[in-house]
Write an enzyme that holds these catalytic residues in place. Structure first.
Site, PDB file in Angstrom:
ATOM      1  N   GLN A  28       0.867  -1.185   0.000  1.00 35.11           N
ATOM      2  CA  GLN A  28       0.000   0.000   0.000  1.00 35.11           C
ATOM      3  C   GLN A  28       0.904   1.236   0.000  1.00 35.11           C
ATOM      4  O   GLN A  28       1.516   1.556   1.018  1.00 35.11           O
ATOM      5  CB  GLN A  28      -0.911  -0.020   1.220  1.00 35.11           C
ATOM      6  CG  GLN A  28      -1.699  -1.326   1.361  1.00 35.11           C
ATOM      7  CD  GLN A  28      -2.796  -1.459   0.340  1.00 35.11           C
ATOM      8  OE1 GLN A  28      -3.839  -0.824   0.431  1.00 35.11           O
ATOM      9  NE2 GLN A  28      -2.582  -2.314  -0.657  1.00 35.11           N
ATOM     10  N   ALA A  81     -11.546   2.356   4.858  1.00 35.22           N
ATOM     11  CA  ALA A  81     -10.599   1.556   4.089  1.00 35.22           C
ATOM     12  C   ALA A  81      -9.812   2.422   3.094  1.00 35.22           C
ATOM     13  O   ALA A  81     -10.047   3.624   2.943  1.00 35.22           O
ATOM     14  CB  ALA A  81     -11.332   0.428   3.364  1.00 35.22           C
ATOM     15  N   HIS A  82      -8.877   1.762   2.392  1.00 36.45           N
ATOM     16  CA  HIS A  82      -7.952   2.483   1.519  1.00 36.45           C
ATOM     17  C   HIS A  82      -8.668   3.187   0.371  1.00 36.45           C
ATOM     18  O   HIS A  82      -9.675   2.727  -0.156  1.00 36.45           O
ATOM     19  CB  HIS A  82      -6.854   1.556   0.976  1.00 36.45           C
ATOM     20  CG  HIS A  82      -7.357   0.322   0.292  1.00 36.45           C
ATOM     21  ND1 HIS A  82      -6.538  -0.744   0.024  1.00 36.45           N
ATOM     22  CD2 HIS A  82      -8.573  -0.033  -0.175  1.00 36.45           C
ATOM     23  CE1 HIS A  82      -7.227  -1.683  -0.582  1.00 36.45           C
ATOM     24  NE2 HIS A  82      -8.464  -1.274  -0.705  1.00 36.45           N
ATOM     25  N   ASN A  83      -8.126   4.358   0.023  1.00 35.43           N
ATOM     26  CA  ASN A  83      -8.556   5.174  -1.123  1.00 35.43           C
ATOM     27  C   ASN A  83      -9.913   5.838  -0.932  1.00 35.43           C
ATOM     28  O   ASN A  83     -10.467   6.396  -1.878  1.00 35.43           O
ATOM     29  CB  ASN A  83      -8.590   4.357  -2.421  1.00 35.43           C
ATOM     30  CG  ASN A  83      -7.280   3.661  -2.713  1.00 35.43           C
ATOM     31  OD1 ASN A  83      -6.209   4.178  -2.379  1.00 35.43           O
ATOM     32  ND2 ASN A  83      -7.347   2.497  -3.302  1.00 35.43           N
ATOM     33  N   SER A  88     -12.227   2.711  -1.664  1.00 32.47           N
ATOM     34  CA  SER A  88     -12.505   3.538  -2.846  1.00 32.47           C
ATOM     35  C   SER A  88     -13.915   4.111  -2.862  1.00 32.47           C
ATOM     36  O   SER A  88     -14.469   4.393  -3.926  1.00 32.47           O
ATOM     37  CB  SER A  88     -12.255   2.732  -4.128  1.00 32.47           C
ATOM     38  OG  SER A  88     -10.905   2.312  -4.201  1.00 32.47           O
TER      39      SER A  88
END
Length: 347
Positions: A202, A243-245, A263
């Site tokens: 990441q 979470a990521h993004n 996302s």
């Protein structure tokens, strides 16, 4: 908590509002309508508590103009502070009566510093500040905080015990991050390969704006490629997973135990109720309000109130459907009976 306090006229001078009654009344603390005592000020922010107004033992009450007129007409003789938004005014009165204690500046001998810091910064016991870290003026770092290499923290921010900020992440001015929060941990990125999972590094960051508050034990993952972004003025409750993004717009508020998959883009001025689950790769429009416990499985393109676990719908539609949901077993039995009667007639 609370000390000598302020008289009502002093509170109005500092915070504004219209005073109706004895301005010399001294207020030392805030209390609810039901439990307030002499020397305390209360407030009415919801009509469902109106019955408690006539019985309150508070020394003064914060009311909206219409409620103040009605209270006076009903014979309430207490001093009143009349403002358009009693709840917001109450928040300011609480802050006035309960100022944040001054934290001593300087670095505890057990802290580990690999970067220079301003003289106005406080660093507690066993905290770790990595290399290349930039701290603004008046930052307070409580014991056990870990700041990875290249972290940036804006002025007047407070990081409570055991907060962890991953490498290269940035946090704006006046942030409040409660104990145990982890910002910039790896996102959940794995690629399937021959029946096993291959970890995806990441390489994004987390970027957080000004005036953001983050609750205890909340996790905000760094981006896989693009950064995870939290806008200005966002309020994040305890035990939330982002979470990521993900991207969260300015002044959005998230209640406890919300889970947001990767996302996802949430607009500005949204409210997300407790335990809401949001799937990944969707967008939620500015000004959207989602009731607690809802499952958001698709994008929401129009602002409004939404509720329900499956499928999500407008709040008004959900209320109508809920009436029928409570009667499903009875309706099913009636339909089965009608089907048997129809089959008998056909024979």
């Amino acid at each position: 908590m609370g000390g000598e306090g302020f008289c009502l006229s002093e509170i109005v001078t500092r915070l504004g509002g219209e005073l109706r009654g004895d301005g010399s009344t001294r207020i030392t603390q805030v209390g609810s309508l039901e439990t307030a005592k002499a020397g305390q000020i209360s407030f009415l922010a919801s009509i469902k508590y109106r019955r408690q107004l006539a019985k309150t033992a508070a020394s003064a009450v914060i009311l909206a103009p219409a409620e103040a007129d009605e209270a006076r007409a009903a014979g309430l003789s207490l001093p009143l502070l009349v403002v358009p938004n009693p709840y917001a005014y109450y928040a300011r009165v609480v802050a006035l009566l309960n100022p944040v204690s001054i934290h001593p500046r300087g670095v505890h001998p057990s802290a580990v510093l690999q970067s220079g810091i301003p003289d106005s910064v406080a660093v507690g016991a066993n905290a770790v500040v990595g290399s290349g870290v930039e701290l603004g003026e008046n930052v307070i770092i409580y014991p056990g905080v870990v700041l990875g290499d290249g972290v940036k923290i804006g002025e007047d921010s407070i990081l409570y015990p055991n907060v962890v900020i991953g490498a290269a992440c940035s946090i704006g001015k006046r942030a409040v991050i409660q104990a145990g929060a982890v910002i910039g941990s790896d996102g959940f990125g794995f690629a399937p390969e021959n029946g096993r999972w291959l970890k995806i590094p990441q390489i994004g960051r987390v970027r957080i704006g000004d005036d953001v508050e983050i609750g205890a034990n909340t996790s905000i993952d760094r981006g896989a490629l693009n950064d995870t972004v939290i806008g200005n003025g966002v309020k994040i409750d305890n035990q939330i997973q982002i979470a990521h993004n993900c991207e969260i717009g300015d002044d959005t508020a998230l209640a406890g135990c919300v889970g947001i998959a990767g996302s996802t883009k949430i607009g500005s001025r949204c409210t997300i109720g407790g335990a809401v689950m949001i799937v990944g790769h969707i967008e939620i429009a500015d000004g959207t309000h989602i009731a607690g416990g809802s499952l958001v499985s698709k994008s929401i393109t129009r602002p409004g109130q939404y509720a329900g676990s499956y499928p999500i719908s407008t709040y008004s539609e959900w209320r109508k459907n809920a009436v029928y949901l409570k009667q499903l077993s009875r309706l099913a039995a009636r339909i089965a009976g009608l089907e048997r009667e129809l089959a008998s007639r056909e024979k």
